[in-house]
Design a protein around this motif. Structure first.
Motif, PDB file in Angstrom:
ATOM      1  N   ASN A  58      31.113  43.767  43.525  1.00 48.84           N
ATOM      2  CA  ASN A  58      32.238  43.391  44.391  1.00 48.84           C
ATOM      3  C   ASN A  58      32.835  44.613  45.080  1.00 48.84           C
ATOM      4  N   ASN A  65      38.671  40.877  48.399  1.00 48.49           N
ATOM      5  CA  ASN A  65      37.239  40.967  48.125  1.00 48.49           C
ATOM      6  C   ASN A  65      36.456  40.715  49.414  1.00 48.49           C
ATOM      7  N   SER A  67      33.174  41.322  49.722  1.00 47.19           N
ATOM      8  CA  SER A  67      31.739  41.130  49.482  1.00 47.19           C
ATOM      9  C   SER A  67      31.327  39.683  49.738  1.00 47.19           C
TER      10      SER A  67
END
Ligand SMILES: Nc1ncnc2c1ncn2[C@@H]1O[C@H](COP(=O)(O)OP(=O)(O)O)[C@@H](O)[C@H]1O
Ligand SMILES: [Mg+2]
Length: 242
Positions: A58, A65, A67
């Motif tokens: 991550n 976040n 990702s």
């Protein structure tokens, strides 16, 4: 704040871009990212600005976040991140002003305020006097400064520079280095990827070294850059006395 937790990037062809990297970069920090060609520097930066997605792990940018960010959220992230590249990526048929004022947010302003913002940003990189020039009329160092102005016009919190001095001779490289240090001093987090160890050892700061995608080293280096600058201003008064 940028946080990586066990980040691995494997490209579709199987090439390993980044391998199990975990680290944190505090807001306002200047970090050099180094390593040989193919070590994963560009991959590292691309993952942060969502040009690529990690295979595992991550990445958090300011607690969010990124990702697994949906495509339609990427423009919002990019407003907080400016990026510059080795090959400047200016639009040849557009003037310096048009290159810098190209972003939608800027285009939303009226012409007068666009000009004002572009002018102020170009002044920050020392190029306000070239606002009506075309890229071809500029030196490499000037073109890179235009690219930096373009990256800064949104006042991003983070500036990512991928080999920004890769096409420049040592003197111009140092100018760009100095400019990025200056930008960092104004509060922007800067990640400066370069394979040029010479440049880094002059400045110090935190240096991350990648080797075949892995984080091989993460250390704070003392730099001699500022004392060298002092030397350049002339002989010390005690020497002049002789
Ligand atoms: N788009 C891509 N597709 C496949 N492999 C890639 C791609 N981009 C980079 N790689 C591979 O990932 C590794 C790291 O590359 P990169 O991040 O570009 O390193 P650096 O910027 O340090 O030179 C290399 O082995 C490279 O060949
Ligand atoms: Mg690269």
């Amino acid at each position: 704040m940028i946080e990586l937790y066990n980040v691995t990037k494997r490209y579709p062809g199987g090439q390993l871009g980044l391998s199990d990297v975990s680290l944190k970069i505090a807001k306002g920090q200047l970090v050099f990212l180094t390593g040989a060609s193919g070590a994963g520097k560009s991959t590292f930066l691309k993952l942060i600005y969502c040009e690529e997605v990690p295979t595992e792990g991550n990445i958090l940018v300011n607690g969010r976040n990124v990702s697994s960010l949906p495509r339609n959220k990427i423009p919002y992230l990019r407003r907080t991140i400016g990026v510059v590249f080795q090959n400047f990526r200016l639009i040849p048929r557009k003037t310096v002003f048009e290159n810098v004022a190209y972003l939608p947010r800027i285009l939303g302003l009226d012409r007068k305020n666009q000009k004002k913002l572009a002018y102020e940003t170009l002044r920050q990189v020392g190029l306000a006097h070239r606002i009506n020039a075309f890229p071809v009329q500029l030196s490499g160092g000037e073109q890179q400064r235009v690219a930096i102005a373009r990256a800064l016009i949104n006042q991003p919190e983070i500036l990512l520079a991928d080999e920004p001095t890769g096409n420049l001779d040592p003197e111009l490289s140092e100018e760009i280095l100095r400019l990025l240090l200056d930008i960092n001093l104004r509060g922007t987090t800067v990640i400066f990827a370069t394979h040029d160890r010479d440049l880094i050892t002059r400045v110090g700061h935190r240096v991350l070294t990648l080797r075949e995608g892995s984080l091989a080293d993460d250390r704070e280096l003392p730099g001699s850059f500022y004392s060298q600058e002092a030397d350049k201003t002339g002989p010390a008064p005690s020497e002049e006395a002789h």
